[in-house]
Design an enzyme around this catalytic site. Sequence first.
Site, short mmCIF file in Angstrom:
data_model
loop_
_atom_site.label_atom_id
_atom_site.label_comp_id
_atom_site.label_asym_id
_atom_site.label_seq_id
_atom_site.Cartn_x
_atom_site.Cartn_y
_atom_site.Cartn_z
N LYS A 171 7.48 -10.90 6.47
CA LYS A 171 6.38 -9.65 6.82
C LYS A 171 5.08 -10.08 7.01
O LYS A 171 4.15 -9.11 7.75
CB LYS A 171 6.21 -8.73 5.35
CG LYS A 171 7.47 -7.86 5.30
CD LYS A 171 7.42 -6.91 4.06
CE LYS A 171 8.56 -5.70 4.11
NZ LYS A 171 9.88 -6.42 3.49
N GLU A 214 -0.44 -3.92 0.99
CA GLU A 214 -0.84 -2.92 1.99
C GLU A 214 -1.37 -1.77 1.33
O GLU A 214 -0.99 -1.28 0.31
CB GLU A 214 0.54 -2.41 2.71
CG GLU A 214 1.09 -3.49 3.56
CD GLU A 214 2.30 -2.85 4.41
OE1 GLU A 214 2.74 -3.60 5.43
OE2 GLU A 214 2.93 -2.21 4.07
N HIS A 222 11.92 3.12 -3.59
CA HIS A 222 11.91 2.67 -2.11
C HIS A 222 13.32 2.51 -1.65
O HIS A 222 13.37 1.80 -0.58
CB HIS A 222 11.19 1.35 -2.11
CG HIS A 222 9.86 1.39 -2.80
ND1 HIS A 222 8.64 2.11 -2.53
CD2 HIS A 222 9.51 1.00 -4.02
CE1 HIS A 222 7.71 2.07 -3.26
NE2 HIS A 222 8.11 1.31 -4.22
N ARG A 259 19.16 -5.79 11.98
CA ARG A 259 20.48 -5.61 11.70
C ARG A 259 20.90 -4.15 11.91
O ARG A 259 20.16 -3.47 12.25
CB ARG A 259 20.71 -6.01 10.24
CG ARG A 259 19.94 -5.36 9.34
CD ARG A 259 20.23 -5.41 8.00
NE ARG A 259 19.27 -4.98 7.02
CZ ARG A 259 18.92 -3.54 6.56
NH1 ARG A 259 19.41 -2.62 7.41
NH2 ARG A 259 18.07 -3.38 5.92
#
Length: 690
Positions: free
Chosen positions: A124, A208, A243, A303
């Site tokens: 990330k 973030e 999440h 993917r």
Amino acid sequence: MITSALNQNFTKILIANRGEIAVRIIKTAKALGYQTVAVFSDADSASPHVSLADYAVHIGAANVSESYLDIDKIIQAAKQTGAQAIHPGYGLLSENAAFARACRDNNLIFIGPHSDAIELMGDKQQAKQAMLAADIPCIPGYQGAGQSNEVLRQEAEKVGFPLMIKAAAGGGGKGMRLAQNLDDIETLFNSARSEALASFGSEQLILERALINARHIEIQVVRDQQGNCIHLGERDCSMQRRHQKVIEEAPGIDISDRLREKMGKAAVKVADSCDYLGVGTVEFLLVQDGQEERFYFLEMNTRLQVEHPVTEMITSIDLVKWQIDIAHGKALPLTQEQVSFNGHAMEARLYSEDPANNFMPQSGQLTFWQSPESQLQEQDIRCDHMLTPSACISRFYDPMLAKIIVWGQDRDQARRRLIQALHQTHLHGIKHNKDFLLELANSRAFTGQDDESSVHTRFIDDNLKTLKSCNQKPLTAGQWALAAVLNYLLQANHRPSQALALPLSKQMLLHCDTAPEESKQQSISITPLSSSENISHQGFYRVSLDGEVIEVTVIDFGENNFTCQINGLRENYFFSRHQQQLTISGQDFDFSISDISYHNRQSSTGASSDAGQGGQHFAPMNGTVVSVEKSPGDIIQQGEVLFTIEAMKMELPVKASCSGTLTRLNLEKNQQVASGQLLATISAEEEVTE
């Protein structure tokens, strides 16, 4: 760059995965004329993907690190069986750059992107830096090299709160924590690192700014070896918990053609920027504030996605077929202008978890499974699963059991069909989230009837207190009566047509573990009544409980199903037995009872009472102890973490329920524990000194 190996022909594909995705890939590959090879661990020897494939290779123990994550074993399995290509599915090694390189180094075709794209998008930190360089809008945050708690704390203050802490190398909600302020932020850093290391082998974190009430919109992209890239529209995955996506749909709600085109072009730009190959997904967070619409790059999944079937439903495209064709070097069969969308699709994930116990993962033996496809037999309803009526659900793997997918001409029809399919889904033996899914699908926010509440990524978290399926529910009088009649028939070991000629009352004391404490037991009197000669196949029963009399008529009785009429209302039910427990499910309920008529009532209630003492701490699920924070003799304050258990890719810290002295600790790191096992005891004291 893409190697020449991708131009080679192949006729045999090894699927380096398990569960429902392995089954799904094998079915498409076999339909296209390819031979298939499955791999399996000790725990999966009886799994459907093993018997469905043409060949199967045992690759090790149940723990994924000794089987499905062992690159050398999977490469060897391909060589042993003569497979020329490997499909990674999703999860496990699907986004492992080292695995993609190992495949190509051994002249095996990896049905997916090249390792450079996986490596870039799998980190990330690097991905966000690359996207900023490519002028893709990104969420404000920190993705630097400094990883000490001190540095991260300083950067967190700069970014602002609420703040999302994320594993740099991960996804799927693992290694992710939400910080509302600086309080306990170092504890959140440490727990995120621990889970990230266990899940992805890396402790790196990024920060973030948390976008509260944003929507999770992802774009399906496909890019071929010739550099052609298109998108196949968006999926709305905002209905999430921890999440993890729960219900997904396509197209997204209130996504205009203009916004779809804008997000689609951004997603294609992301794929082009990393020379992507095959099927992938670019995820965005969308903020719709009045007339303003802003979207931010979240990550790219290199993917096939779990929720890919909803895209297949509205485009009539088999994405696994496209993956295989692209790996052969074939060009995309459609241009962007030729892509069309038809109707609306939804997918609900059936998880082995207990909503009434903080969604704790569940493992164990199934006693019955009924897929909605077998009941409804419609092309617009699809169920991707890995279940058999007697499957054993292992604690070593992800708790997702099945995906129920439906199509409708519009969103409302799709939603009704999803509810219909869930009603016809029956799973016995372990706790699951079917009732929770039904409640979400029926909620006013999800149906769009509530102007003050809309679906966003924190919708479930914000509404947990009002979601009834998250609480223990008492059985209705009708359900107790239903259980009593079925229990009577099974104990008597005769069919309703063989009912006794004369009434013979029977007293029962039934117990339901999942009911609230004050209503777990019910005393019931049942009397079979004589049958009319004209309808001798029916059984008539009078059930009395708490002064209420209920008339029950058994219309039909099968091996695992029966039809009853209760006070005039007729419905079909399913049942299964395991040891002393009887499980019954209807369209909108699922419960288990045991007959404790011959047990000492005092000892039964006494055991339950003892187990509820505040100082005793039990294992909340089957799992592995990954950390022990305290020692016998320690002075404990209420709320302190005693130990942490991991199961089904989730870590759960167990906190002290009271203050006192830790007098007993029956565990150590790496120990396997069973749900309900007594692990620690705190002797409460009137005053606890520091």
